[in-house]
Design an enzyme around this catalytic site. Structure first.
Site, PDB file in Angstrom:
ATOM      1  N   GLN A  51       0.821  -1.221   0.000  1.00 61.02           N
ATOM      2  CA  GLN A  51       0.000   0.000   0.000  1.00 61.02           C
ATOM      3  C   GLN A  51       0.853   1.269   0.000  1.00 61.02           C
ATOM      4  OE1 GLN A  51      -2.720  -1.583   3.296  1.00 61.02           O
ATOM      5  NE2 GLN A  51      -4.108  -0.322   2.098  1.00 61.02           N
ATOM      6  N   LEU A  95      -7.469   1.768   3.391  1.00 67.44           N
ATOM      7  CA  LEU A  95      -6.830   3.050   3.087  1.00 67.44           C
ATOM      8  C   LEU A  95      -6.589   3.220   1.582  1.00 67.44           C
ATOM      9  CD1 LEU A  95      -4.257   3.324   6.024  1.00 67.44           C
ATOM     10  CD2 LEU A  95      -6.416   4.563   5.745  1.00 67.44           C
ATOM     11  N   GLU A 137      -5.292  -7.668   5.786  1.00 66.18           N
ATOM     12  CA  GLU A 137      -3.933  -7.251   5.418  1.00 66.18           C
ATOM     13  C   GLU A 137      -3.169  -8.364   4.697  1.00 66.18           C
ATOM     14  OE1 GLU A 137      -3.366  -4.204   5.450  1.00 66.18           O
ATOM     15  OE2 GLU A 137      -5.013  -3.657   6.765  1.00 66.18           O
TER      16      GLU A 137
HETATM   17 ZN   LIG Z   1      -6.767  -2.568   2.913  1.00 62.77          ZN
END
Ligand SMILES: [Zn+2]
Length: 171
Positions: A51, A95, A137
């Site tokens: 990410q 996010l 995750e």
């Molecule tokens: Zn995520």
């Protein structure tokens, strides 16, 4: 510690499978610090290295509330070794897919093996929101997003919305 840009949908990087970390060293800990700082800044409760554009199997998680003392968890090369038959539903967000939330059903409990910040082998039995967060995750490490659990119709709608926003320069 550097706050890094978060990779957002529909960036194809999010579909990449991340590679195991061979040696946990100062570079790894620098990466973990950047990830943690970026996650706190966002703010969020979990972040995978991909990410911030790094395709390595590293995750940071912190479920402490704003008023509580920070309790970061660092997971390197995590592997789920057992998951419960019992399922649970949580409204998830990401996010990399800002301001979008939806219900996802996953195993209620998982057991995992991983390496910690020092490179030591560890085991963890997680339930509740921690279990959901860990599974979300770990999915990132395999190029999987929580919207993949939704109907194709819903998923297509979300991807389209983000592709459009990106085109308009709003991401
Ligand atoms: Zn995520």
């Amino acid at each position: 510690m550097t706050i890094r840009d978060i990779v957002k949908l529909p960036d194809p990087m999010l579909r990449q499978v991340s590679k195991p970390i061979a040696t946990v060293d100062a570079d790894t800990r620098r990466l973990l610090d950047d990830m943690l700082g970026t996650m706190y800044d966002a703010p969020g409760i979990g972040l995978a290295a991909i990410q911030i554009g790094v395709p390595l199997r590293a995750i940071v998680i912190d479920l402490a509330k704003e008023t509580e003392e920070k309790k970061p968890l660092f997971l390197i090369n995590p592997e789920v070794v057992w998951s419960s038959e019992e399922q649970s539903d949580y409204e998830e967000g990401c996010l990399s897919i800002p301001d979008y939330y939806d219900m996802v059903t996953r195993p209620a409990e998982v057991k995992l093996r991983y390496r910690d910040r020092q490179g030591e082998a560890q085991e963890l039995h997680a339930n509740g929101i921690l279990s959901t967060c860990i599974q979300h995750e770990i999915d990132h490490l395999n190029g999987v997003l929580f919207i993949d659990y939704l109907s194709k119709l819903k998923r297509d709608r979300v991807v389209k919305k983000f592709a459009k926003a990106q085109k308009l320069g709003k991401l």
